[in-house]
Design a protein around this motif. Structure first.
Motif, PDB file in Angstrom:
ATOM      1  N   VAL A  78      -7.580 -27.995  13.453  1.00  0.00           N
ATOM      2  CA  VAL A  78      -6.716 -27.763  12.541  1.00  0.00           C
ATOM      3  C   VAL A  78      -5.440 -28.259  13.044  1.00  0.00           C
ATOM      4  O   VAL A  78      -4.406 -28.871  12.399  1.00  0.00           O
ATOM      5  CB  VAL A  78      -6.748 -26.266  12.137  1.00  0.00           C
ATOM      6  N   ARG A  82      -4.725 -31.785  13.166  1.00  0.00           N
ATOM      7  CA  ARG A  82      -4.704 -32.560  12.051  1.00  0.00           C
ATOM      8  C   ARG A  82      -3.019 -32.458  11.540  1.00  0.00           C
ATOM      9  O   ARG A  82      -2.902 -33.043  10.646  1.00  0.00           O
ATOM     10  CB  ARG A  82      -5.760 -32.199  10.940  1.00  0.00           C
ATOM     11  N   ARG A  83      -2.673 -31.423  12.011  1.00  0.00           N
ATOM     12  CA  ARG A  83      -1.345 -30.940  11.530  1.00  0.00           C
ATOM     13  C   ARG A  83      -0.434 -31.906  12.236  1.00  0.00           C
ATOM     14  O   ARG A  83       0.875 -32.250  11.964  1.00  0.00           O
ATOM     15  CB  ARG A  83      -0.887 -29.786  11.782  1.00  0.00           C
ATOM     16  N   LEU A 128       1.784 -25.912   0.225  1.00  0.00           N
ATOM     17  CA  LEU A 128       0.508 -25.451   0.544  1.00  0.00           C
ATOM     18  C   LEU A 128       0.289 -25.614   2.222  1.00  0.00           C
ATOM     19  O   LEU A 128       0.162 -24.708   2.819  1.00  0.00           O
ATOM     20  CB  LEU A 128      -0.397 -25.582  -0.154  1.00  0.00           C
ATOM     21  N   PRO A 129       0.138 -26.908   2.450  1.00  0.00           N
ATOM     22  CA  PRO A 129       0.072 -27.341   4.076  1.00  0.00           C
ATOM     23  C   PRO A 129       0.947 -26.618   4.886  1.00  0.00           C
ATOM     24  O   PRO A 129       0.773 -26.150   5.729  1.00  0.00           O
ATOM     25  CB  PRO A 129       0.134 -28.746   3.966  1.00  0.00           C
ATOM     26  N   ARG A 184       2.756 -23.969   4.043  1.00  0.00           N
ATOM     27  CA  ARG A 184       2.664 -22.517   4.250  1.00  0.00           C
ATOM     28  C   ARG A 184       1.556 -22.239   5.136  1.00  0.00           C
ATOM     29  O   ARG A 184       1.769 -21.122   5.878  1.00  0.00           O
ATOM     30  CB  ARG A 184       2.275 -21.907   2.711  1.00  0.00           C
ATOM     31  N   VAL A 185       0.358 -22.650   5.059  1.00  0.00           N
ATOM     32  CA  VAL A 185      -0.516 -22.436   5.925  1.00  0.00           C
ATOM     33  C   VAL A 185      -0.286 -22.884   7.671  1.00  0.00           C
ATOM     34  O   VAL A 185      -1.142 -22.240   8.226  1.00  0.00           O
ATOM     35  CB  VAL A 185      -2.068 -22.926   5.561  1.00  0.00           C
ATOM     36  N   ARG A 207       2.867 -35.521   1.499  1.00  0.00           N
ATOM     37  CA  ARG A 207       2.069 -34.058   2.084  1.00  0.00           C
ATOM     38  C   ARG A 207       1.898 -34.234   3.277  1.00  0.00           C
ATOM     39  O   ARG A 207       1.936 -33.357   4.309  1.00  0.00           O
ATOM     40  CB  ARG A 207       0.815 -34.101   1.167  1.00  0.00           C
ATOM     41  N   LEU A 264       4.475 -32.320   7.448  1.00  0.00           N
ATOM     42  CA  LEU A 264       4.184 -31.542   8.738  1.00  0.00           C
ATOM     43  C   LEU A 264       4.606 -32.121   9.699  1.00  0.00           C
ATOM     44  O   LEU A 264       4.433 -31.800  10.982  1.00  0.00           O
ATOM     45  CB  LEU A 264       2.608 -31.376   8.457  1.00  0.00           C
TER      46      LEU A 264
END
Lengths: 281, 278
Positions: free
Chosen positions: B108, B111-112, B135-136, B138-139, B188, B192
């Motif tokens: 995870v 992938r960020r 959303l991405p 925030r998570v 999107r 990140l």
């Protein structure tokens, strides 16, 4: 090759095919119209608003206990089946290895093929007798949940399959964990399909009689909120049992119950279709 | 590939909050940001990539070209460990990003830092333009309305989409045109602040005007991160890429500077492929 004969066969086959299709459609629609028409005519002819606030007593009275009992059972069975059904559908569509997904789909097919009376009998031996719960709401709701479960799982699975794995991969590639991908992207996107499947399953559950005869029993009393040791009334019992009584009042109550079931199922079906259409947009 | 373990947060690549400046191309122009050593991929019993040796220079755009089914997308998905979600895929060998093996990384967190854009635009259905990017974020730990709004705006501006959507940020993302949706997906990924951006034929489902816009955008993005582009269009590879890698039947045929590969290929198979494809 005998061309004139071939031409004649073609000329005959086409109208024959059409004829069989039209006849079959008419037969199906006629049967449906006959059932609905009969229930509407007889149900409306004897319908009194007091059925909503009078409980059943003897072979007459009202349907308050049966209406509330049906809703009470449907609420619990939907609560019990929705969580595992949706979870299994989500897992099946986006997370499970193909072999596991295949096994879950096969299990759903098998479960939806089990006759409802068999589910009722298993509920009777395990829950009513085995656990000593007696005829009660929880036993009835669990039996109905077993019927609803495969419908909800398949609706969720199909809703996510419609999105494809592109969306799943996009969410994972954007740094969401598999859990976040399923719950915050998949479930949200498939929500109309999931809700539609859940309502359709509830519509099927409220129309069941056999599993409830073995698990919920019957009660002329309004449900008091207890889940164990108290039998509960439901509309299908009235429709099934009172029509066999040799009294016009009992027949009227049976048709009233059938009419209310028809309306309830229609409302659930229309809501489910509306949600499904919203999901397709 | 080994099971995922989290690196200590003190290591630069495990820290998802590392600033883009850390990956600025100027400081390490010749340095490889991504390397693959002896990389093989099996789909069940079928081997689709064979002993890939690859070196992607920092701050450049590298194009992966080759005939359909040669393993370009499969290779790309190794870089962000997207194969991990498919239990039928077995990956052998090693991929290193900034010298750290990706197998030792939490997928995870990886992938960020290694973003990806897909062949077909895949915005999150049922979510607004704003929410698709928020959303991405925030998570991954970005908190606060103002901080989120700022990062969303920056990402949309970086993807050259801000002016077109600033008045409809809260409308469904799926109401945008195909080209806009693809730029939203790029935004999107950029939100990140990835060090590497993987692009799997990002213009193949788009019309020529949208393709042109995305190509211009990719030119600009080279200054922000390292780009790896899978493409079927040799012209696109030639226009955009500094480095090109030709794959065939799961093996690297040739890799090197784009002009050299196109003008004076050292392998006769490259010349044959280019003449066939052009």
């Amino acid at each position: 090759m005998d061309f004139p004969r071939l031409r004649l066969m073609r000329r005959l086959r086409d109208p024959l095919g059409w004829g069989i299709s039209v006849l079959s459609t008419v037969l199906v629609l006629a049967a449906l119209a006959s059932i609905i028409g009969n229930i509407l005519l007889r149900g409306l002819a004897s319908f009194r608003l007091s059925v909503f606030w009078t409980v059943t007593h003897g072979v007459a009275g009202g349907l308050e206990n049966a209406i509330l009992g049906t809703l009470w059972l449907a609420l619990w069975s939907t609560l019990l089946s929705a969580v595992p059904g949706v979870a299994a559908g989500l897992y099946c569509a986006w997370l499970a290895p193909p072999r596991w997904a295949g096994a879950i789909r096969f299990a759903c097919e098998v479960l939806s093929g089990v006759p409802s009376i068999v589910i009722g009998y298993v509920g009777y031996t395990v829950l009513v007798l085995g656990f000593g719960w007696g005829f009660c709401t929880l036993a009835g709701a669990i039996a109905l949940a077993a019927i609803q479960l495969p419908y909800i799982t398949r609706a969720t699975d199909a809703g996510l399959a419609q999105l494809g794995t592109d969306v799943r991969d996009g969410a994972l590639a954007a740094g969401l964990t598999p859990g976040q991908t399923v719950l915050r992207v998949g479930l949200r996107a498939a929500a109309p399909a999931v809700l539609s499947g859940t309502l359709l399953a509830a519509a099927i559950a409220v129309g069941e009689t056999a599993p409830l005869l073995f698990t919920a029993g019957w009660s002329p009393l309004v449900p008091d909120g207890s889940l164990l040791h108290h039998p509960v009334g439901y509309l299908t019992y009235v429709a099934w049992s009172y029509i066999e009584q040799p009294y016009p009042a009992a027949h009227a109550l049976a048709y009233n119950a059938a009419l209310l079931l028809l309306v309830l199922v229609l409302v659930l079906q229309v809501a489910a279709r509306g949600l499904a259409r919203r999901g397709l947009r | 590939m080994a099971q995922a373990v989290s690196l200590p947060t003190s290591t630069p690549i495990a820290n998802t909050q590392v600033r883009m400046a850390d990956a600025a191309p100027g400081a390490h122009t010749a340095e490889a940001v991504l390397e693959a050593c002896g990389l093989s991929v099996h789909y069940g019993t079928r081997q689709v990539l064979h002993e890939i040796e690859l070196r992607i220079p920092r701050g450049t755009l590298t194009a992966l070209i080759g005939p359909s089914g040669c393993g370009k997308s499969t290779l790309l998905r190794c870089f962000n460990r997207l194969h991990d979600v498919n239990p039928g895929v077995r990956v052998e060998g090693e991929i290193r990003i900034n010298g750290y093996p990706v197998s030792a990384w939490d997928p995870v967190a990886l992938r960020r830092r290694v973003g990806m854009v897909f062949q077909r635009p895949n915005p999150f259905p049922g979510r607004s333009v704003f929410e698709n990017i928020a959303l991405p974020l925030r998570v991954s730990g970005v908190r606060g309305k103002r901080a989120l709004a700022q990062r969303v705006e920056q990402a949309l501006q970086a993807a050259a989409l801000w002016d077109e959507v600033k008045d409809r940020l809260h409308q469904p993302a799926q109401a945008l045109s195909g080209g806009q949706q693809q730029r939203l997906c790029i935004a999107r990924a950029l939100a990140l602040e990835p060090q590497v951006l993987l692009l799997d034929e990002p213009t193949s489902a788009l019309d020529p005007v949208s393709t042109q816009r995305i190509e211009s955008l990719l030119q600009e993005l080279k200054s922000r991160c390292t780009l790896i582009l899978v493409t079927h269009h040799l012209g696109q590879a030639r226009r955009l890429a500094e480095h090109t890698v030709l794959l065939d039947a799961g093996r690297i045929v040739e890799q090197g500077p784009t002009e050299q590969l196109f003008e004076a290929p050292s392998d006769p198979r490259t010349a044959a492929y280019l003449s066939r494809a052009e």
